[in-house]
Design an enzyme around this catalytic site. Sequence first.
Site: not given
Length: 343
Positions: A134, A185, A213, A217
Site C-alpha cells: 500500500n 496503483s 507518479y 503506477k
Amino acid sequence: MPEFNFNPTSDIATSALTRKPVSGGRFNVHTTSDQAAADLASGITDKTVIITGVSPTGIGADAARAIFQQNPKLLILASRSLENINAVINEIRGSKSVENVKPLLLDLSDLTSVRKAADELLRMTAVVDALINNAGVMMVPNFKTTSEGIEWHFAINHVGHFLFTNLIMPALLKSQDGACVVSVSSAAHRGSIVHFEDINFNEGKNYEKFLAYAQSKSANLLFSVGLTQKLGKKNLRSFGVDPGGIPTTGISRDISMEERIERGWWDKNGNPNTELIPYKSVEQGSANYIVAAFDRTIDDQSGACITDSAIDPTTAPHALDPESAKKLWALSEKLVGQEFSYN
C-alpha cells in the site's frame, strides 16, 4: 516522453460504467471495507496479513481496521515510522490487549532497510497469506533519487516493494490456501508507460512529477502481471488495485491547494470537486484491497486491476502487457542487484 494526458472525467467516471462486477455482483463502487471483510471473513480469519505504508487516516490503516475485526492470526503493519504504526495499532485495537498485531519498520526508499525488514518478517512468521503493498508517494515536486540512484516515485512505489515481496516469497509460497500479493496503483497509470531506458528522466533534466507518479503506477500493475507469470503455477495470486480518488488521505500532501483548484480537482472554495471526480470514502477505497486479497471467486483473473470492487476492463494495455512485465522484472532485478528465479 509523452505528455501527461490523464483526464479524471473520462478515465474514472466514464469507465466506471463498463466495469465488470466481481463475485456475482455482491461488491460494487459503494461497498465498504467492513462489508467486504465481513463477506470474506472465512478467508481472513486465522490468516497472516501484511500491509505496508500504514498511517493514521490512510487507506492502509482502514484496511487494517476492517481485517483486524475478522480475527486474523497475525496482522503485521509496516511503515518507516514506528509512531505511525503504533497510532494505527492503538486505534484499531481500542481498549483490547492483543498479541496478533505487530509493527514492522520498513523504509522503501532504502534497500538496506528493505532487506532488514524482510529478514525480521521471516523471523516473525513462516507463513504469509496476504501482502498488501500500500505504501507510496505522489507527485513529489522536485526530482530526487534514493541513495541507490533510483528516482523517488519509482523507488518507493515499485522497486522497494519488488524487493520486499521477493525476499519474503518463501513465506508467501507456504500459504496453505495460496497467497495473494496486492499492489496499489492508480488511475494515473494511464498517463505514462514505464520508460525502461530512462526511468530517471535524464537524471532529472526532463523531470515531470505527473509522469513520474504515472510511470510508477504502471509499474505496480506490471508487477502483478509479472508475479502471475512467474508464480501463478505455484498458487500465488496477484492483483493491482486502483482505490479511486480519496481526498482525505495524506498521499496528495505535496500538491498545493492552488494546484488542485487549477486542475479542477477541487472547487474554488477549496473543497473536492465531486462534479468532476467521483470521490470515495476511505472505506470504499480500502474495500478494493480486501476484495483483491481475499475474494477467491476471481482467482482466474490474477494479474488484473481491481477498482470499484470490480475487474477494470479499461486498464491501459501498456500496464498489462506481458512483455513489458518481463522487461520490468529484469530491470528491477538489476536495480536491486539480485535475481529472483522461480522454477
